[in-house]
Every structure is written in structure tokens, then in C-alpha cells.
Design an enzyme around this catalytic site. Structure first.
Site, short mmCIF file in Angstrom:
data_model
loop_
_atom_site.label_atom_id
_atom_site.label_comp_id
_atom_site.label_asym_id
_atom_site.label_seq_id
_atom_site.Cartn_x
_atom_site.Cartn_y
_atom_site.Cartn_z
N ASP A 98 0.83 -1.20 0.00
CA ASP A 98 0.00 0.00 0.00
C ASP A 98 0.87 1.26 0.00
OD1 ASP A 98 -2.34 -1.48 0.09
OD2 ASP A 98 -2.48 -1.41 2.28
N TYR B 67 6.69 -9.86 6.78
CA TYR B 67 6.73 -8.43 7.02
C TYR B 67 7.29 -8.14 8.42
CZ TYR B 67 3.68 -7.25 3.02
OH TYR B 67 3.16 -7.08 1.77
#
EC number: 5.4.99.12
Length: 285
Positions: free
Chosen positions: A63, A124
């Protein structure tokens, strides 16, 4: 669905990283905003003197504002173009791309490789500090400041209830026709020597806003605003809870993408395209 490379083309794997601060995410935007995909595709077209733009497929569509250290993509290039430019392409891209995005390697991909569908996990990291003085100025673009002391043990206890295969609808922004069932392989916190708390979040795949929503829920446990069992109850409820905050993107970095052995790539590619359902739940294919 076939993923065969078109005759006369070569599939090339790219390993890359970027600072997401000035990008509107990975994917090209119709509005003409700056994106990682757009920058790299434009650079590829320029340095190979191509009239066409060759489209990249990425492992994880980050994003706006999210960083990547270990992103993977692929592009199908005409064999003649690849043969002509392969030896100098990396250096030419380094000269063309802005300093906040780097391609580290370009190599012909093994048979069956698809950067997105062949991946078996994405890892992540989310970084946050509870230092009352704030964030180290040199880390401010990559670390979130949380203005409450955080109990790491409580956050890890809460995180344990979220690991495994679940429907993460409560932690995802729904997209029409997309499943929210994921296998969360790892979710844990550790405090680094510099005091920064780092969450490791690893799954076969992620749905939209999933990592930042999970982190937001666990921070509420860590600062004492919610009990340890609250994130698990939210997960079980299966609906978005307004109390779950999607934390800011700058603390999040895609660190690494994992792939199976070369001989298993094609099978994983097909398997990952199947829409999943939990045992006993409605759904097919």
C-alpha cells in the site's frame, strides 16, 4: 489457468527494494500518481529503448507508504531484447531509477515461476517505539511512535491466538469476490537493543490492511487498553471492529518472500489460484 510464457519471450525475476514514503503504493494508478510499478516499468522501457511497456507481476502489492526490502517481481521480455540487454540492464536501471527504489538482481526465472502465485510465504516487519521521547530522527520514516508504554509479553500472548489458518475478515478490508482466509504462520514481537519493538508477521498471503490491523489490535493490548484475549475474540467474531485501528503504513516493511524448490513452482502456482474455504464453511474452488 495457464501461466505459460509466450513463445519468443523470457520470464525474468527481479529482486528489489524501495522506500515507500513518496510512492502511492506498488500498483499503477489511473490518476497518474507515482508508484513503484510505474517507475520500474518506465525505466525498463527507457533503458531497453522499447516502444512497449512490459508489465510487472509482483509478490506483494504494498500500500501507499509501505516499504520493501525483499520484494520480488517478474516480467516477460522478448528473448531478443533480453539477450541484447541482460549484461548491462542492472547498471542501466540503477542509473535511471530514483534513489528510493533499487533493483538488486535480474535473472531468467526457472520454469513455472510466478512472482505472485509461486510464493509460499511473505514476511513483514512492523516497527514501533514506546520511548517517551519519541522516535530517533534517523528512523522516523520507518518506526511508529506509540505514546504509551508497551507490555511485549502481553502482546505475544495475544498474538499466539491469531496464528494458524483462520478467516481474517475482522482484520481485512473486504474486496468483492476475494477470500479472507489466510494461514498466519508467525506473529511475534521482540524488543531490539535500541528499544524499538519489532513485530514479525509471516503468512502464505495477506489480505488488504491485514498486517496493520493485527498490529493495531496488539498495540491496544500492549498499552493496557484491551485484555489479552480481545484480539482473539475479534477474530472469532468475523466482522470489523471499530476499535481495531489500522496503524500508519510507514512502520511496515516487506522483508522477504519465500518460494519452494524449482520443481514445485508450477504446482504451487496452480494451488495458490484456488479460492480457499475453512472446513465446514461455505465456498468452493
Amino acid at each position: 489457468m495457464s501461466d505459460d510464457v509466450q513463445d519468443g519471450f523470457v520470464r525474468v525475476r527481479l529482486d528489489l527494494s524501495y522506500d515507500g514514503k513518496d510512492f502511492s503504493g506498488w500498483a499503477k494508478q489511473a490518476q497518474g500518481q507515482r508508484t513503484v510499478q510505474g517507475d520500474i516499468e518506465d525505466a525498463l522501457r527507457t533503458v531497453t529503448r522499447s516502444k512497449e511497456t512490459y508489465e510487472l507481476t509482483v509478490a506483494g502489492r504494498t500500500d501507499s507508504g509501505v516499504h520493501a526490502r525483499g520484494q520480488v517481481a517478474h516480467v516477460d521480455l522478448p528473448a531478443e531484447l533480453w539477450a541484447e540487454h541482460r549484461d548491462k540492464l542492472l547498471r542501466r536501471l540503477a542509473g535511471r531509477l530514483s534513489h528510493d527504489v533499487r533493483v538488486w538482481s535480474l535473472a531468467e526465472a526457472p520454469s513455472g515461476f510466478n512472482a505472485r502465485f509461486s510464493a509460499i510465504w511473505r514476511r513483514y516487519a512492523y516497527r514501533v517505539t514506546d520511548n517517551p521521547g519519541g522516535v530517533d530522527p534517523l528512523l522516523r520514516g520507518h518506526v511508529l511512535w506509540h505514546d504509551w508504554a508497551l507490555d511485549m509479553d502481553a502482546m505475544n500472548e495475544a498474538a499466539a491466538a491469531l496464528v494458524g489458518e483462520h478467516d481474517f475478515a475482522a482484520y481485512c478490508k473486504r474486496r468483492e469476490g476475494a477470500t479472507t482466509i489466510r494461514t498466519l504462520q508467525e506473529l511475534r514481537w521482540e524488543r531490539r537493543p535500541d528499544g524499538v519493538l519489532e513485530a514479525t508477521v509471516k503468512a502464505d498471503a495477506f489480505c488488504h490492511n491485514m498486517v496493520r490491523s493485527l498490529v493495531g489490535a496488539l498495540l491496544f493490548v500492549g498499552d493496557g487498553h484491551r485484555p489479552v484475549d480481545w484480539p482473539g475474540k475479534v477474530l472469532a467474531a468475523g466482522v470489523r471492529d471499530s476499535a481495531v485501528h489500522v496503524v500508519r503504513p510507514h512502520g511496515l516493511t516487506l522483508e522477504e518472500v519465500g518460494y519452494p524448490a524449482d520443481e514445485l513452482l508450477a504446482a504451487r502456482n496452480l494451488e495458490a489460484r484456488n479460492k480457499r474455504s475453512l472446513p465446514g464453511s461455505a465456498g468452493c474452488c
